[in-house]
Design a protein around this motif. Structure first.
Motif, short mmCIF file in Angstrom:
data_model
loop_
_atom_site.label_atom_id
_atom_site.label_comp_id
_atom_site.label_asym_id
_atom_site.label_seq_id
_atom_site.Cartn_x
_atom_site.Cartn_y
_atom_site.Cartn_z
N ASP A 201 5.44 -26.60 -59.11
CA ASP A 201 5.79 -25.36 -59.17
C ASP A 201 6.83 -24.76 -59.93
N THR A 202 8.15 -25.51 -59.35
CA THR A 202 9.38 -25.23 -59.74
C THR A 202 9.48 -25.62 -61.25
N LYS A 205 7.91 -23.46 -63.36
CA LYS A 205 8.79 -22.12 -63.46
C LYS A 205 9.88 -22.35 -64.53
#
Length: 219
Positions: A201-202, A205
């Motif tokens: 997810d990071t 992002k």
């Protein structure tokens, strides 16, 4: 006590976990009545000033991250520019060694290297504050970040008082040298599930489009 503080992280202040830790260290130093001047190795424009101050300081603190058992190359490059033949005094050189690895044993090899480094730089060794489990500092803000970094303030008070990290409390600050087997199994499971998803997810992002296990040069 007045100290020269060198942030040895190659990352600029905005992305430097080491810088966030130093904010608390210096806060503790101020509370103990100590003063300091801080410079960043990531800013090459400051190198000349750091070299000048290095030889005029009685107390020096170099804070640095340990990247997978390696001292940052940029810091080593800077240290190689120090004209040691001009060093007539023997300042007390201490280190703050931080890492994403949570177990103290993961950083002890780096600690031993820093002991030798102090001698090679013509300094007295003032001890190393060793602490892991800092990977997430720059990913969090507010109370989440404060919970991780606030504990460093007391270490700053000790450094401001002693000018070194030789107090027994500094050794105990590291935490567990090695997790018990059940904990190691649980942590391994978490990294394969929850942490893996968090990393993905990071990465998304931050604009990453390829999988984290991609090996573009394998062929």
């Amino acid at each position: 006590m007045h100290a020269l503080i060198i942030n040895g992280s190659p990352r600029v202040k905005k992305y430097s976990n080491t810088d966030k830790i130093l904010e608390k260290i210096t806060s503790g130093m101020k509370a103990s009545g100590a003063t300091f001047e801080q410079y960043e190795v990531s800013d090459r424009a400051q190198w000349k000033k750091i070299r000048e101050r290095f030889f005029l300081s009685d107390h020096i603190l170099i804070a640095l991250p340990l990247f997978v058992e390696n001292i940052p190359g940029l810091l080593l490059e800077f240290l190689e520019t120090l004209p040691l033949e001009k060093h007539s005094s023997r300042p007390l050189l201490s280190f703050l060694l931080q890492s994403g690895f949570a177990e103290g044993c993961q950083l002890r090899c780096g600690e031993e290297y820093l002991k030798m480094l102090a001698q090679r730089l013509g300094c007295e060794y003032g001890g190393t504050l060793v602490k892991g489990d800092n990977f997430s500092i720059r990913l969090f803000e507010g109370e989440q970040r404060e919970k991780i970094v606030s504990k460093y303030e007391e270490m700053g008070r000790i450094y401001g008082r002693d000018g070194a990290f030789t107090d027994e409390a500094c050794r105990a600050f590291t935490g567990p040298e090695e997790f018990p087997l059940p904990v190691r199994i649980l942590v391994g499971l978490m990294f394969k599930t929850l942490a893996k998803k968090s990393f993905k997810d990071t990465a998304k992002k931050w604009g990453c489009t390829r999988p984290l296990n991609d090996r573009p040069y394998a062929k």
